[in-house]
Every structure is written in C-alpha cells, then in structure tokens.
Write a protein that holds these residues in place. Structure first.
Motif, PDB file in Angstrom:
ATOM      1  N   ILE A 105       0.840  -1.205   0.000  1.00 41.91           N
ATOM      2  CA  ILE A 105       0.000   0.000   0.000  1.00 41.91           C
ATOM      3  C   ILE A 105       0.874   1.255   0.000  1.00 41.91           C
ATOM      4  CG2 ILE A 105      -1.610   1.350   1.407  1.00 41.91           C
ATOM      5  CD1 ILE A 105      -2.864  -1.358   2.234  1.00 41.91           C
ATOM      6  N   LEU A 106       1.914   1.272   0.823  1.00 43.88           N
ATOM      7  CA  LEU A 106       2.808   2.433   0.870  1.00 43.88           C
ATOM      8  C   LEU A 106       3.527   2.628  -0.463  1.00 43.88           C
ATOM      9  CD1 LEU A 106       4.334   2.174   4.449  1.00 43.88           C
ATOM     10  CD2 LEU A 106       2.656   3.833   3.609  1.00 43.88           C
ATOM     11  N   THR A 107       3.933   1.537  -1.085  1.00 43.04           N
ATOM     12  CA  THR A 107       4.594   1.638  -2.382  1.00 43.04           C
ATOM     13  C   THR A 107       3.647   2.196  -3.435  1.00 43.04           C
ATOM     14  OG1 THR A 107       6.012  -0.226  -1.810  1.00 43.04           O
ATOM     15  CG2 THR A 107       5.873   0.351  -4.138  1.00 43.04           C
ATOM     16  N   ALA A 108       2.419   1.683  -3.439  1.00 44.12           N
ATOM     17  CA  ALA A 108       1.430   2.174  -4.407  1.00 44.12           C
ATOM     18  C   ALA A 108       1.115   3.645  -4.156  1.00 44.12           C
ATOM     19  CB  ALA A 108       0.161   1.337  -4.326  1.00 44.12           C
ATOM     20  N   PHE A 109       0.981   4.016  -2.913  1.00 43.77           N
ATOM     21  CA  PHE A 109       0.703   5.419  -2.576  1.00 43.77           C
ATOM     22  C   PHE A 109       1.861   6.310  -3.004  1.00 43.77           C
ATOM     23  CE2 PHE A 109       0.750   8.992   0.471  1.00 43.77           C
ATOM     24  CZ  PHE A 109      -0.481   9.559   0.126  1.00 43.77           C
ATOM     25  N   GLY A 110       3.090   5.851  -2.802  1.00 39.41           N
ATOM     26  CA  GLY A 110       4.265   6.610  -3.217  1.00 39.41           C
ATOM     27  C   GLY A 110       4.325   6.781  -4.722  1.00 39.41           C
ATOM     28  N   LEU A 111       3.961   5.740  -5.459  1.00 40.94           N
ATOM     29  CA  LEU A 111       3.961   5.845  -6.923  1.00 40.94           C
ATOM     30  C   LEU A 111       2.894   6.828  -7.411  1.00 40.94           C
ATOM     31  CD1 LEU A 111       4.492   2.119  -7.943  1.00 40.94           C
ATOM     32  CD2 LEU A 111       6.106   3.999  -8.197  1.00 40.94           C
ATOM     33  N   VAL A 112       1.714   6.771  -6.808  1.00 39.23           N
ATOM     34  CA  VAL A 112       0.649   7.697  -7.199  1.00 39.23           C
ATOM     35  C   VAL A 112       1.056   9.112  -6.860  1.00 39.23           C
ATOM     36  CG1 VAL A 112      -1.721   8.386  -6.663  1.00 39.23           C
ATOM     37  CG2 VAL A 112      -1.195   5.983  -7.034  1.00 39.23           C
ATOM     38  N   LEU A 113       1.634   9.319  -5.711  1.00 40.03           N
ATOM     39  CA  LEU A 113       2.075  10.644  -5.292  1.00 40.03           C
ATOM     40  C   LEU A 113       3.165  11.198  -6.223  1.00 40.03           C
ATOM     41  CD1 LEU A 113       1.569  12.755  -3.111  1.00 40.03           C
ATOM     42  CD2 LEU A 113       3.404  11.700  -1.788  1.00 40.03           C
ATOM     43  N   SER A 114       4.094  10.335  -6.638  1.00 40.50           N
ATOM     44  CA  SER A 114       5.160  10.795  -7.538  1.00 40.50           C
ATOM     45  C   SER A 114       4.595  11.120  -8.914  1.00 40.50           C
ATOM     46  CB  SER A 114       6.254   9.735  -7.642  1.00 40.50           C
ATOM     47  OG  SER A 114       5.769   8.580  -8.308  1.00 40.50           O
TER      48      SER A 114
END
Length: 112
Positions: free
Chosen positions: A99-108
């Motif tokens: 979830i954190l990885t996916a959130f980081g990708l969306v944020l970037s």
C-alpha cells in the motif's frame, strides 16, 4: 490427551494406547482415531513410537508415548501457534508495504 493419560502403562512407564480405545472414548471412527494419534505422535516427537501388534488378526497399531507426552504436545502446539501468528504478522506487513509503495507511486505521478 485425556484418553492417552487414562491408558495402560508398559514396564518403562510409557503410555500405550490403541486406536480402538480412542475411537470408543471420543466417539469417532477408527480412521479419525488413527489420524489423531498420528498427529499426537508427530507433536510429541522423540520418544513416541508405534508398533503393530501381531498377536491379533488383523494386526493393530499400538502407540507408545513417554510419561511427559502432554508437556511435549503442548509445547509443540504453542510453537505452531507462534509460527502461525508470526506468519500472519508478516502477511500484514507485506500488505502495508504494498500500500505504501502504491501510494508513493501515485504521489510521484501527481508531482510530475
């Protein structure tokens, strides 16, 4: 455990029990009694054995457990419970990491 504790002891103080006795005490089939005793045999580990009694026809399995089999079986159960708890925690951590990885990708992507 109670069925084995109430069984006969051999000359070495080990408990000996047949699947038929477990089946009648617990009201289960012979196959289920064999499965339960085999599971207990695995849980107890060293010192627990089974043999075939050739004096009766057909040959019958006789399970032998050491005097401290209950302690060994409970220790095995606690160890398995700990393993399953740690596995569940590990699975939860992996999900959080995803979830954190996916959130980081969306944020970037939003920043670009």
């Amino acid at each position: 455990l109670e069925a084995v504790k109430s069984s006969n002891k051999d000359e070495n103080g080990n408990f000996q029990i047949r699947p038929g006795r477990v089946a009648t005490k617990l009201g289960i089939s012979m196959e289920d009694a064999n499965a339960e005793l085999c599971g207990l045999l695995k849980a107890v580990g060293k010192g627990a054995t089974f043999t075939f009694d050739q004096s009766s026809k057909p040959a019958v399995m006789v399970f032998t457990f050491p005097p401290d089999f209950a302690r060994l079986a409970l220790r095995s159960r606690h160890r398995e419970d700990l393993k399953s708890s740690l596995y569940a925690i590990l699975q939860a951590l992996v999900k959080v990491l995803k979830i954190l990885t996916a959130f980081g990708l969306v944020l970037s992507l939003l920043i670009l």
